[in-house]
Design a protein around this motif. Sequence first.
Motif, PDB file in Angstrom:
ATOM      1  N   TYR A 149       0.845  -1.206   0.000  1.00  0.00           N
ATOM      2  CA  TYR A 149       0.000   0.000   0.000  1.00  0.00           C
ATOM      3  C   TYR A 149       0.878   1.252   0.000  1.00  0.00           C
ATOM      4  O   TYR A 149       0.665   2.177  -0.779  1.00  0.00           O
ATOM      5  N   MET A 150       1.896   1.258   0.873  1.00  0.00           N
ATOM      6  CA  MET A 150       2.777   2.427   0.961  1.00  0.00           C
ATOM      7  C   MET A 150       3.614   2.591  -0.306  1.00  0.00           C
ATOM      8  O   MET A 150       3.865   3.710  -0.744  1.00  0.00           O
ATOM      9  N   ASP A 151       4.049   1.469  -0.898  1.00  0.00           N
ATOM     10  CA  ASP A 151       4.822   1.555  -2.148  1.00  0.00           C
ATOM     11  C   ASP A 151       4.013   2.265  -3.224  1.00  0.00           C
ATOM     12  O   ASP A 151       4.542   3.097  -3.975  1.00  0.00           O
ATOM     13  N   ASP A 152       2.730   1.928  -3.305  1.00  0.00           N
ATOM     14  CA  ASP A 152       1.867   2.525  -4.332  1.00  0.00           C
ATOM     15  C   ASP A 152       1.666   4.026  -4.084  1.00  0.00           C
ATOM     16  O   ASP A 152       1.682   4.832  -5.016  1.00  0.00           O
ATOM     17  N   ILE A 153       1.537   4.385  -2.803  1.00  0.00           N
ATOM     18  CA  ILE A 153       1.383   5.811  -2.452  1.00  0.00           C
ATOM     19  C   ILE A 153       2.680   6.568  -2.737  1.00  0.00           C
ATOM     20  O   ILE A 153       2.661   7.671  -3.292  1.00  0.00           O
ATOM     21  N   ASN A 154       3.802   5.950  -2.385  1.00  0.00           N
ATOM     22  CA  ASN A 154       5.084   6.622  -2.608  1.00  0.00           C
ATOM     23  C   ASN A 154       5.382   6.811  -4.088  1.00  0.00           C
ATOM     24  O   ASN A 154       5.973   7.817  -4.494  1.00  0.00           O
ATOM     25  N   LEU A 155       4.950   5.837  -4.900  1.00  0.00           N
ATOM     26  CA  LEU A 155       5.118   5.952  -6.345  1.00  0.00           C
ATOM     27  C   LEU A 155       4.360   7.191  -6.851  1.00  0.00           C
ATOM     28  O   LEU A 155       4.878   7.981  -7.646  1.00  0.00           O
ATOM     29  N   ALA A 156       3.147   7.363  -6.350  1.00  0.00           N
ATOM     30  CA  ALA A 156       2.361   8.558  -6.707  1.00  0.00           C
ATOM     31  C   ALA A 156       3.006   9.812  -6.127  1.00  0.00           C
ATOM     32  O   ALA A 156       2.975  10.881  -6.741  1.00  0.00           O
ATOM     33  N   GLY A 157       3.614   9.661  -4.942  1.00  0.00           N
ATOM     34  CA  GLY A 157       4.246  10.795  -4.273  1.00  0.00           C
ATOM     35  C   GLY A 157       5.428  11.375  -5.050  1.00  0.00           C
ATOM     36  O   GLY A 157       5.781  12.537  -4.859  1.00  0.00           O
ATOM     37  N   ASN A 158       6.016  10.561  -5.945  1.00  0.00           N
ATOM     38  CA  ASN A 158       7.091  11.079  -6.800  1.00  0.00           C
ATOM     39  C   ASN A 158       6.554  12.071  -7.829  1.00  0.00           C
ATOM     40  O   ASN A 158       7.306  12.868  -8.381  1.00  0.00           O
ATOM     41  N   LEU A 159       5.260  11.969  -8.110  1.00  0.00           N
ATOM     42  CA  LEU A 159       4.644  12.798  -9.158  1.00  0.00           C
ATOM     43  C   LEU A 159       3.764  13.898  -8.603  1.00  0.00           C
ATOM     44  O   LEU A 159       3.532  14.919  -9.251  1.00  0.00           O
TER      45      LEU A 159
ATOM     46  N   ARG B  53     -11.488   3.177   1.679  1.00  0.00           N
ATOM     47  CA  ARG B  53     -11.282   2.036   2.570  1.00  0.00           C
ATOM     48  C   ARG B  53      -9.810   1.915   2.918  1.00  0.00           C
ATOM     49  O   ARG B  53      -8.964   1.892   2.037  1.00  0.00           O
ATOM     50  N   ILE B  54      -9.557   1.822   4.218  1.00  0.00           N
ATOM     51  CA  ILE B  54      -8.166   1.737   4.661  1.00  0.00           C
ATOM     52  C   ILE B  54      -8.126   1.045   6.019  1.00  0.00           C
ATOM     53  O   ILE B  54      -8.976   1.286   6.879  1.00  0.00           O
ATOM     54  N   PHE B  55      -7.169   0.142   6.197  1.00  0.00           N
ATOM     55  CA  PHE B  55      -6.999  -0.601   7.454  1.00  0.00           C
ATOM     56  C   PHE B  55      -6.312   0.266   8.509  1.00  0.00           C
ATOM     57  O   PHE B  55      -5.481   1.111   8.161  1.00  0.00           O
ATOM     58  N   PRO B  56      -6.616   0.021   9.796  1.00  0.00           N
ATOM     59  CA  PRO B  56      -5.926   0.781  10.854  1.00  0.00           C
ATOM     60  C   PRO B  56      -4.406   0.761  10.725  1.00  0.00           C
ATOM     61  O   PRO B  56      -3.751   1.789  10.902  1.00  0.00           O
ATOM     62  N   GLY B  57      -3.825  -0.367  10.366  1.00  0.00           N
ATOM     63  CA  GLY B  57      -2.362  -0.448  10.209  1.00  0.00           C
ATOM     64  C   GLY B  57      -1.868   0.457   9.093  1.00  0.00           C
ATOM     65  O   GLY B  57      -0.792   1.063   9.184  1.00  0.00           O
ATOM     66  N   GLN B  58      -2.663   0.544   8.046  1.00  0.00           N
ATOM     67  CA  GLN B  58      -2.306   1.412   6.919  1.00  0.00           C
ATOM     68  C   GLN B  58      -2.463   2.885   7.316  1.00  0.00           C
ATOM     69  O   GLN B  58      -1.648   3.725   6.929  1.00  0.00           O
ATOM     70  N   VAL B  59      -3.500   3.182   8.104  1.00  0.00           N
ATOM     71  CA  VAL B  59      -3.696   4.557   8.599  1.00  0.00           C
ATOM     72  C   VAL B  59      -2.453   5.010   9.339  1.00  0.00           C
ATOM     73  O   VAL B  59      -1.914   6.099   9.100  1.00  0.00           O
ATOM     74  N   LYS B  60      -1.974   4.151  10.231  1.00  0.00           N
ATOM     75  CA  LYS B  60      -0.799   4.484  11.040  1.00  0.00           C
ATOM     76  C   LYS B  60       0.411   4.773  10.147  1.00  0.00           C
ATOM     77  O   LYS B  60       1.131   5.756  10.361  1.00  0.00           O
ATOM     78  N   ALA B  61       0.612   3.926   9.143  1.00  0.00           N
ATOM     79  CA  ALA B  61       1.765   4.103   8.248  1.00  0.00           C
ATOM     80  C   ALA B  61       1.614   5.380   7.410  1.00  0.00           C
ATOM     81  O   ALA B  61       2.567   6.152   7.258  1.00  0.00           O
ATOM     82  N   VAL B  62       0.414   5.615   6.900  1.00  0.00           N
ATOM     83  CA  VAL B  62       0.194   6.780   6.029  1.00  0.00           C
ATOM     84  C   VAL B  62       0.362   8.073   6.823  1.00  0.00           C
ATOM     85  O   VAL B  62       0.941   9.046   6.336  1.00  0.00           O
ATOM     86  N   LEU B  63      -0.122   8.067   8.087  1.00  0.00           N
ATOM     87  CA  LEU B  63      -0.070   9.289   8.906  1.00  0.00           C
ATOM     88  C   LEU B  63       1.361   9.729   9.238  1.00  0.00           C
ATOM     89  O   LEU B  63       1.576  10.862   9.670  1.00  0.00           O
ATOM     90  N   GLN B  64       2.333   8.848   9.034  1.00  0.00           N
ATOM     91  CA  GLN B  64       3.736   9.263   9.232  1.00  0.00           C
ATOM     92  C   GLN B  64       4.106  10.362   8.234  1.00  0.00           C
ATOM     93  O   GLN B  64       5.000  11.151   8.483  1.00  0.00           O
ATOM     94  N   HIS B  65       3.440  10.365   7.088  1.00  0.00           N
ATOM     95  CA  HIS B  65       3.833  11.269   6.001  1.00  0.00           C
ATOM     96  C   HIS B  65       2.716  12.167   5.486  1.00  0.00           C
ATOM     97  O   HIS B  65       2.984  13.141   4.794  1.00  0.00           O
ATOM     98  N   TYR B  66       1.463  11.792   5.774  1.00  0.00           N
ATOM     99  CA  TYR B  66       0.338  12.498   5.148  1.00  0.00           C
ATOM    100  C   TYR B  66      -0.776  12.774   6.153  1.00  0.00           C
ATOM    101  O   TYR B  66      -0.932  12.037   7.127  1.00  0.00           O
ATOM    102  N   ASP B  67      -1.581  13.796   5.865  1.00  0.00           N
ATOM    103  CA  ASP B  67      -2.887  13.932   6.500  1.00  0.00           C
ATOM    104  C   ASP B  67      -3.869  13.137   5.658  1.00  0.00           C
ATOM    105  O   ASP B  67      -3.820  13.203   4.422  1.00  0.00           O
TER     106      ASP B  67
END
Length: 215
Positions: free
Chosen positions: A99-109, A121-135
Amino acid sequence: MLIVRPPSLLTRALNRMTWDFYGEHRNVYLTFDDGPTPMITPWVLDRLGEADALATFFCLGRNVDKHPEIYRQILARGHSVGNHSYSHLKGFRSTVGRYMDDINLAGNLISSKLFRPPYGRIFPGQVKAVLQHYDIIMWDVLSIDYNTGLTGERVLQNVTRNVKPGSIIVFHDSEKASENLFFALPRTLEFLSDKGYRMLPIPAEGLPGREHMVN
Ligand SMILES: [Zn+2]
């Protein structure tokens, strides 16, 4: 004995996402997901320009790859952008790493500290990981413009009946939603202007007062 039940992981995750900016005086936040799309995104930009409205475009990395000139137009017209992943992955079917790889790929652009999960739809574990870098920007008003079984009139009502000061409203600048969007967006803009709402972008640099551990 008093037993305090700790909030569930899911509740905690939901509370850490942004669903609205209630309390803000007569401001609303229009958002457009899944673009940039030829013919449709430029049409949206023209309608917003006529209405003196600014918005936030949650772009798909794969579409920015295909249509970088439309992405640049969005920014040139003063709108904000957010990351909506590269390939519109289903969170419930992906590991946190994938999930994070796909977001980071978009983050390059896409230059933004805002993220909106595909399908909402997003899992709690994914929320935690995404919140390190994004709102994580969700919504309180869904137009449901992507549902081709709904009339444009109904899509319009989904917005006009539910909007309030501080609302985050979701439309889609995608081909699937275009028929409903073409009907509902100009009328939504007119409705909001008549009611004295200001239509503002969500700042791409992120929400004030939040720290991100970006290296
Ligand atoms: Zn989407």
